[in-house]
Enzyme design. Structure first.
Site, PDB file in Angstrom:
ATOM      1  N   SER A 150       0.795  -1.222   0.000  1.00  0.00           N
ATOM      2  CA  SER A 150       0.000   0.000   0.000  1.00  0.00           C
ATOM      3  C   SER A 150       0.826   1.270   0.000  1.00  0.00           C
ATOM      4  O   SER A 150       0.370   2.293  -0.506  1.00  0.00           O
ATOM      5  CB  SER A 150      -0.938   0.021   1.209  1.00  0.00           C
ATOM      6  OG  SER A 150      -1.891  -0.982   1.110  1.00  0.00           O
TER       7      SER A 150
ATOM      8  N   HIS B  10       0.716   4.132   5.115  1.00  0.00           N
ATOM      9  CA  HIS B  10      -0.048   4.864   4.105  1.00  0.00           C
ATOM     10  C   HIS B  10       0.447   6.301   3.976  1.00  0.00           C
ATOM     11  O   HIS B  10       0.598   6.821   2.862  1.00  0.00           O
ATOM     12  CB  HIS B  10      -1.535   4.849   4.473  1.00  0.00           C
ATOM     13  CG  HIS B  10      -2.161   3.513   4.307  1.00  0.00           C
ATOM     14  ND1 HIS B  10      -3.479   3.252   4.631  1.00  0.00           N
ATOM     15  CD2 HIS B  10      -1.655   2.327   3.857  1.00  0.00           C
ATOM     16  CE1 HIS B  10      -3.760   1.987   4.371  1.00  0.00           C
ATOM     17  NE2 HIS B  10      -2.664   1.416   3.918  1.00  0.00           N
TER      18      HIS B  10
END
Length: 237
Positions: A158, A211
Site C-alpha cells: 500500500s 499509508h
C-alpha cells in the site's frame, strides 16, 4: 492497504483463499492483454510471494521475518525488511485489495511513463516508502508518546500504491478537477488525503504510518525531490 500486527503476535496465511479467486476473476475480466508487462510482473511477484513460490517454505521465511518494524530495523539491524516488507501480504483479501488497485493504477501510469521508467518508479517507491515509514513511526511515537509505533510490524504494497495514487492525481488530471470519495466531491490533487483518513476510520488495523509514508513518497516525486533515472527518461521523450 498496509496491515500491521503487534510484535510477537502471529497471523495465519493459510485460511480461506477467496481473495485469490476474486483476484483471478478480476484479472480475467480485465484481460491479460490489457495489463502492461511491468504491472503484470509486479502483480505476479506479489502473488508468488504470498503463495510462497519464491520464499518457500513459510517456516524458513515467514511474514514475521519480513514485516517492517522500527525496532527490528534500526535497533536489531535487520535491513532485509526494508526490501521485503512491500512484497508480503498478511491475508488473501489483503493481497486482493492491493493488487486490484495496482491493476488500474499500474495500467494508466505504465502507459504514460513507459515500461522501463515505470519499473524504476516501482522499485524506487518500494524502497523509499519503507524508509519514510520508519521515520513517520519514530515521529508518531514521539508526538503521541506511544512506543507501540516502534514495535508494530507492517507489511503490504500500500505504501507504493498510495505513492502511485499521488502520481495519478498530478499526471492524470487537471489542477481544478474533482474526485468523488464516498459521498463527497473533493479536489483530485487532495483526494489521497481524504482516502488516508477514511481508510483509517473504516479499517483501524491498517498501518497509518505506512499509508502516510506512501503519500509523502509520491509528493517527493512530483515535487522533484526524488531524482530517479525515470524522471530523466521522461524528460527526454
Amino acid at each position: 492497504m498496509v496491515f500491521h500486527r503487534r510484535r510477537g503476535v502471529g497471523r495465519s496465511r493459510s485460511g480461506g483463499q477467496l481473495g485469490l479467486f476474486l483476484l483471478g476473476f478480476q484479472i480475467l475480466q480485465f484481460g491479460l492483454d490489457n495489463i502492461p508487462p511491468i504491472t503484470l510482473a509486479t502483480l505476479g511477484l506479489n502473488c508468488a510471494v504470498y503463495v510462497q513460490l519464491i520464499f518457500y517454505p513459510q517456516n524458513v521465511f515467514p511474514l514475521s521475518m519480513a514485516c517492517l518494524s522500527y525496532v527490528q530495523v534500526c535497533y536489531l539491524h535487520e535491513w532485509r525488511r526494508l526490501f521485503l516488507a512491500p512484497w508480503f501480504h498478511t491475508s488473501d483479501m489483503h493481497l486482493y485489495y492491493n493488487m486490484s488497485s495496482l491493476l488500474w493504477k499500474g495500467r494508466k501510469l505504465e502507459l504514460r511513463f513507459g515500461k522501463i521508467t515505470f519499473a524504476v518508479i516501482i522499485l524506487t517507491f518500494a524502497i523509499i516508502s519503507t524508509v519514510i515509514t520508519l521515520t513517520v513511526s519514530l515521529a508518531a511515537s514521539e508526538i503521541m508518546d506511544d512506543a507501540s509505533y516502534l514495535t508494530e510490524c507492517a507489511a503490504g504494497f500500500s505504501g507504493v500504491l498510495f505513492a502511485l495514487k499521488v502520481l495519478l492525481s498530478y499526471y492524470d488530471s487537471s489542477s481544478g478537477s474533482l474526485t468523488r470519495v464516498m459521498f463527497f466531491e473533493v479536489p483530485t490533487r487532495a483526494a489521497f488525503w481524504f482516502e488516508l483518513v477514511l481508510i483509517q476510520l473504516l479499517v483501524p488495523n491498517v498501518s497509518f504510518c505506512g499509508h502516510l509514508a506512501g503519500i509523502l513518497t509520491g509528493l517527493l516525486y512530483v515535487k522533484g525531490a526524488v531524482e530517479t533515472c525515470s524522471e530523466n527518461n521522461r524528460k527526454t521523450h
